[in-house]
Design a protein around this motif. Structure first.
Motif, PDB file in Angstrom:
ATOM      1  N   PRO A   1       0.821  -1.130   0.095  1.00  0.00           N
ATOM      2  CA  PRO A   1       0.049  -0.012  -0.017  1.00  0.00           C
ATOM      3  C   PRO A   1       0.937   1.381  -0.152  1.00  0.00           C
ATOM      4  N   PHE A   2       1.782   1.536   0.666  1.00  0.00           N
ATOM      5  CA  PHE A   2       2.645   2.507   0.657  1.00  0.00           C
ATOM      6  C   PHE A   2       3.096   2.821  -0.675  1.00  0.00           C
ATOM      7  N   LYS A   3       3.854   2.030  -1.405  1.00  0.00           N
ATOM      8  CA  LYS A   3       3.960   2.271  -2.981  1.00  0.00           C
ATOM      9  C   LYS A   3       2.846   2.953  -3.773  1.00  0.00           C
ATOM     10  N   ALA A   4       1.714   2.174  -3.501  1.00  0.00           N
ATOM     11  CA  ALA A   4       0.469   2.449  -4.238  1.00  0.00           C
ATOM     12  C   ALA A   4      -0.091   3.857  -3.857  1.00  0.00           C
ATOM     13  N   TYR A   5      -0.382   4.283  -2.744  1.00  0.00           N
ATOM     14  CA  TYR A   5      -0.567   5.488  -2.260  1.00  0.00           C
ATOM     15  C   TYR A   5       0.330   6.475  -2.481  1.00  0.00           C
ATOM     16  N   SER A   6       2.010   6.066  -2.633  1.00  0.00           N
ATOM     17  CA  SER A   6       2.712   7.246  -3.047  1.00  0.00           C
ATOM     18  C   SER A   6       2.653   7.565  -4.558  1.00  0.00           C
ATOM     19  N   PHE A   7       2.288   6.648  -5.158  1.00  0.00           N
ATOM     20  CA  PHE A   7       2.109   6.687  -6.609  1.00  0.00           C
ATOM     21  C   PHE A   7       0.894   7.693  -7.003  1.00  0.00           C
ATOM     22  N   VAL A   8      -0.256   7.351  -6.068  1.00  0.00           N
ATOM     23  CA  VAL A   8      -1.428   8.281  -6.102  1.00  0.00           C
ATOM     24  C   VAL A   8      -1.149   9.580  -5.939  1.00  0.00           C
ATOM     25  N   GLN A   9      -0.335   9.792  -4.819  1.00  0.00           N
ATOM     26  CA  GLN A   9      -0.253  11.186  -4.620  1.00  0.00           C
ATOM     27  C   GLN A   9       0.766  11.986  -5.136  1.00  0.00           C
ATOM     28  N   LYS A  10       1.821  11.335  -5.945  1.00  0.00           N
ATOM     29  CA  LYS A  10       2.547  11.796  -7.151  1.00  0.00           C
ATOM     30  C   LYS A  10       1.683  12.493  -8.297  1.00  0.00           C
ATOM     31  N   VAL A  11       0.890  11.461  -8.742  1.00  0.00           N
ATOM     32  CA  VAL A  11      -0.077  11.741  -9.935  1.00  0.00           C
ATOM     33  C   VAL A  11      -0.871  13.027  -9.580  1.00  0.00           C
ATOM     34  N   LEU A  12      -1.570  12.759  -8.288  1.00  0.00           N
ATOM     35  CA  LEU A  12      -2.416  14.136  -8.108  1.00  0.00           C
ATOM     36  C   LEU A  12      -1.960  15.472  -7.899  1.00  0.00           C
ATOM     37  N   SER A  13      -0.566  15.285  -7.174  1.00  0.00           N
ATOM     38  CA  SER A  13       0.218  16.491  -7.277  1.00  0.00           C
ATOM     39  C   SER A  13       0.662  17.320  -8.564  1.00  0.00           C
ATOM     40  N   LYS A  14       0.464  16.659  -9.619  1.00  0.00           N
ATOM     41  CA  LYS A  14       0.862  17.119 -10.977  1.00  0.00           C
ATOM     42  C   LYS A  14      -0.333  17.949 -11.614  1.00  0.00           C
ATOM     43  N   PHE A  15      -1.516  18.043 -11.092  1.00  0.00           N
ATOM     44  CA  PHE A  15      -2.658  18.607 -11.630  1.00  0.00           C
ATOM     45  C   PHE A  15      -2.442  20.264 -11.215  1.00  0.00           C
ATOM     46  N   SER A  16      -2.677  20.906 -12.065  1.00  0.00           N
ATOM     47  CA  SER A  16      -2.636  22.468 -11.988  1.00  0.00           C
ATOM     48  C   SER A  16      -3.344  22.866 -12.976  1.00  0.00           C
ATOM     49  N   PRO A  17      -4.582  23.843 -12.194  1.00  0.00           N
ATOM     50  CA  PRO A  17      -4.759  23.865 -10.776  1.00  0.00           C
ATOM     51  C   PRO A  17      -4.981  22.385 -10.169  1.00  0.00           C
ATOM     52  N   PRO A  18      -4.990  22.421  -8.849  1.00  0.00           N
ATOM     53  CA  PRO A  18      -5.160  21.211  -8.146  1.00  0.00           C
ATOM     54  C   PRO A  18      -6.562  20.647  -8.156  1.00  0.00           C
ATOM     55  N   LEU A  19      -6.976  19.441  -8.348  1.00  0.00           N
ATOM     56  CA  LEU A  19      -8.182  18.825  -8.158  1.00  0.00           C
ATOM     57  C   LEU A  19      -8.903  18.941  -6.745  1.00  0.00           C
ATOM     58  N   GLY A  20     -10.166  18.768  -6.762  1.00  0.00           N
ATOM     59  CA  GLY A  20     -10.823  18.709  -5.426  1.00  0.00           C
ATOM     60  C   GLY A  20     -10.776  17.367  -4.766  1.00  0.00           C
ATOM     61  N   ILE A  21      -9.662  16.330  -5.283  1.00  0.00           N
ATOM     62  CA  ILE A  21      -9.464  15.182  -4.628  1.00  0.00           C
ATOM     63  C   ILE A  21      -7.988  15.204  -4.213  1.00  0.00           C
ATOM     64  N   ALA A  22      -8.153  14.729  -2.821  1.00  0.00           N
ATOM     65  CA  ALA A  22      -6.887  14.614  -2.055  1.00  0.00           C
ATOM     66  C   ALA A  22      -6.411  12.982  -1.822  1.00  0.00           C
ATOM     67  N   VAL A  23      -5.241  12.535  -1.993  1.00  0.00           N
ATOM     68  CA  VAL A  23      -4.931  11.178  -1.500  1.00  0.00           C
ATOM     69  C   VAL A  23      -5.737  10.521  -0.431  1.00  0.00           C
ATOM     70  N   ALA A  24      -5.951  11.382   0.681  1.00  0.00           N
ATOM     71  CA  ALA A  24      -6.598  10.962   1.742  1.00  0.00           C
ATOM     72  C   ALA A  24      -8.090  10.656   1.388  1.00  0.00           C
ATOM     73  N   GLU A  25      -8.694  10.996   0.268  1.00  0.00           N
ATOM     74  CA  GLU A  25      -9.997  10.795  -0.134  1.00  0.00           C
ATOM     75  C   GLU A  25      -9.856   9.576  -0.975  1.00  0.00           C
ATOM     76  N   THR A  26      -9.076   8.762  -1.458  1.00  0.00           N
ATOM     77  CA  THR A  26      -8.899   7.556  -2.203  1.00  0.00           C
ATOM     78  C   THR A  26      -8.559   6.390  -1.477  1.00  0.00           C
TER      79      THR A  26
END
Length: 130
Positions: free
Chosen positions: A56-81
């Motif tokens: 899970p650490f690797k999976a959630y790290s990957f999700v966080q990395k992809v979410l951080s690339k959105f500009s402007p940020p989306l309304g979805i945080a890694v904690a909501e996945t």
């Protein structure tokens, strides 16, 4: 997002996240929004073999990395996945539904349902790859 109502904007942002994950090499075999009455929230949920292969650490790290690339940020945080194993009961139930009635799942919403003997308050299903 942190709310009890799923709106079209959430569905579209979820779709963007799914596509971005896949474009960046994250295997997403099933994807859906899942509502849980306790704690009264929607979670963007993915099933991926990465959970079983690398944890899970690797999976959630990957999700966080992809979410951080959105500009402007989306309304979805890694904690909501949520990232589930492909072997999860709910995921297997969705796959079985799609196999029994091909094409039924994409963009389907189900409320107060039982999927593979698991009660689901509300779910919006993007897809579940058999």
């Amino acid at each position: 997002m942190d709310k009890a109502i799923l709106v079209e904007k959430d569905i579209e942002e979820g779709r963007k996240v799914i596509e971005a994950l896949k474009e960046n090499g994250f295997p997403v075999n099933s994807a859906f929004w899942l509502y849980k009455s306790e704690p009264d929230e929607w979670r963007l949920t993915f099933a991926s073999p990465l959970i079983d292969e690398q944890g899970p650490f690797k999976a959630y790290s990957f999700v966080q990395k992809v979410l951080s690339k959105f500009s402007p940020p989306l309304g979805i945080a890694v904690a909501e996945t949520t990232v589930l194993s492909d072997k999860d009961e709910l995921v297997e139930g969705l796959r079985r539904m799609d196999k029994q009635t091909p094409g039924i799942l994409p963009n389907m919403r189900m409320r107060r349902s039982s999927i593979n003997k698991r009660y689901v308050d509300d779910i919006y299903i993007y897809y579940a790859t058999p």
